[in-house]
Write an enzyme that holds these catalytic residues in place. Structure first.
Site, PDB file in Angstrom:
ATOM      1  N   ASP A   5       0.866  -1.166   0.000  1.00 56.51           N
ATOM      2  CA  ASP A   5       0.000   0.000   0.000  1.00 56.51           C
ATOM      3  C   ASP A   5       0.913   1.230   0.000  1.00 56.51           C
ATOM      4  OD1 ASP A   5      -2.268   1.771   0.572  1.00 56.51           O
ATOM      5  OD2 ASP A   5      -1.493   1.804   2.616  1.00 56.51           O
ATOM      6  N   LEU A   6       0.356   2.397  -0.300  1.00 60.34           N
ATOM      7  CA  LEU A   6       1.163   3.621  -0.323  1.00 60.34           C
ATOM      8  C   LEU A   6       0.925   4.479   0.916  1.00 60.34           C
ATOM      9  CD1 LEU A   6       3.149   5.461  -1.914  1.00 60.34           C
ATOM     10  CD2 LEU A   6       1.105   6.569  -2.896  1.00 60.34           C
ATOM     11  N   ASP A   7      -0.242   5.096   0.998  1.00 64.97           N
ATOM     12  CA  ASP A   7      -0.522   6.063   2.068  1.00 64.97           C
ATOM     13  C   ASP A   7      -0.572   5.386   3.433  1.00 64.97           C
ATOM     14  OD1 ASP A   7      -0.999   8.618   0.576  1.00 64.97           O
ATOM     15  OD2 ASP A   7      -2.504   7.380  -0.416  1.00 64.97           O
ATOM     16  N   THR A 105      -2.952   0.790  -4.338  1.00 70.44           N
ATOM     17  CA  THR A 105      -3.260   1.992  -3.580  1.00 70.44           C
ATOM     18  C   THR A 105      -4.607   2.610  -3.931  1.00 70.44           C
ATOM     19  OG1 THR A 105      -2.477   4.251  -3.106  1.00 70.44           O
ATOM     20  CG2 THR A 105      -1.966   3.357  -5.275  1.00 70.44           C
ATOM     21  N   SER A 106      -5.163   3.311  -2.951  1.00 70.58           N
ATOM     22  CA  SER A 106      -6.363   4.118  -3.175  1.00 70.58           C
ATOM     23  C   SER A 106      -6.002   5.546  -3.561  1.00 70.58           C
ATOM     24  CB  SER A 106      -7.235   4.140  -1.901  1.00 70.58           C
ATOM     25  OG  SER A 106      -7.706   2.848  -1.605  1.00 70.58           O
ATOM     26  N   LYS A 138     -10.695  -0.821  -0.796  1.00 69.92           N
ATOM     27  CA  LYS A 138      -9.725  -1.895  -0.580  1.00 69.92           C
ATOM     28  C   LYS A 138     -10.151  -2.870   0.512  1.00 69.92           C
ATOM     29  CE  LYS A 138      -5.419  -0.580  -0.458  1.00 69.92           C
ATOM     30  NZ  LYS A 138      -4.332   0.309   0.013  1.00 69.92           N
ATOM     31  N   ASP A 163      -1.358  -0.601   6.189  1.00 67.84           N
ATOM     32  CA  ASP A 163      -1.543   0.028   7.503  1.00 67.84           C
ATOM     33  C   ASP A 163      -2.991   0.056   7.966  1.00 67.84           C
ATOM     34  OD1 ASP A 163      -2.434   3.367   7.170  1.00 67.84           O
ATOM     35  OD2 ASP A 163      -2.068   2.104   5.435  1.00 67.84           O
TER      36      ASP A 163
END
Length: 211
Positions: A5-7, A105-106, A138, A163
């Site tokens: 994931d990114l954020d 990612t969102s 997600k 996360d």
């Protein structure tokens, strides 16, 4: 294969999104609440924009709301959002070991590109899959399964760093293994994160670096 994931997982951006939302609402004399933030933090842009429009009775179109959010967010992603401790070193360690990596990612593609290029980590990921490609959050398995399909791998062979407790539900539903990454935004849900990943939990990537 490893999905990230990114954020909140690779970059410390969840706090930035709180500021984006607060700035947007304050400009209109509206109150930013924890309840509102809990909904939008798990949403993709169009769904969050529709929710915001409906909740506050805004006259702006969905497109106008998203455009304003993007204008505010660009500055954060281009100049302020930091990598999580040890993230870049861990990506290099995985690359040295021959691991395949992808991003799920969102985030909006433009913001994703901005922060990846700024920190010099774009080349680690052979593909990027966005929640907007399936139009679902997600917490559902769809985006995770799409990423596996694009990579040509079986879901059960994938390990995901994530996360968000909600997103880890989607990881589990997709038949993948999750590793929870601590983020201050979910500081009061650590037990839930550990339960969703059978105890696979890290505070940051320095815990995983070869010494």
């Amino acid at each position: 294969m490893i999905f990230f994931d990114l954020d909140g997982t690779l970059v410390d951006s969840n706090g930035a999104w709180v500021e984006v939302d607060r700035e947007f609402l304050t400009k209109r004399g509206l109150i930013h609440t924890a309840e509102y933030q809990e909904v939008v933090v798990h949403s993709i842009f169009p769904i969050a924009a529709q929710y915001t429009k409906d909740t506050f009775g805004l006259s702006e179109s969905i497109e106008d709301i998203m455009a304003e959010w993007m204008d505010i967010a660009r500055s954060y992603y281009a100049h302020k959002v930091a990598l999580k401790p040890g993230a870049k070193e861990f990506l290099q360690q995985l690359a040295d070991a021959g691991e395949r990596m992808a991003l799920v990612t969102s985030s909006m593609p433009e913001l994703c590109a901005l922060v990846l290029e700024r920190h010099g980590i774009a080349h680690y990921f052979e593909q990027r899959t966005f929640s907007t490609e399936v139009g679902k959050l997600k917490r559902e398995p769809d985006v995770w399964l799409l990423a596996a399909e694009k990579a040509g791998v079986a879901p059960e062979t994938v390990t995901v760093f994530e996360d968000s407790p909600a997103s880890l539900l989607g990881v589990r539903a997709a038949g993948m293994k999750g590793i929870a990454v601590y983020d201050d935004y979910f500081h009061n849900r650590v037990d839930e994160l550990k339960a969703l990943t059978d105890g696979r939990f890290i505070h940051d990537y320095t815990e995983l670096l070869n010494r």
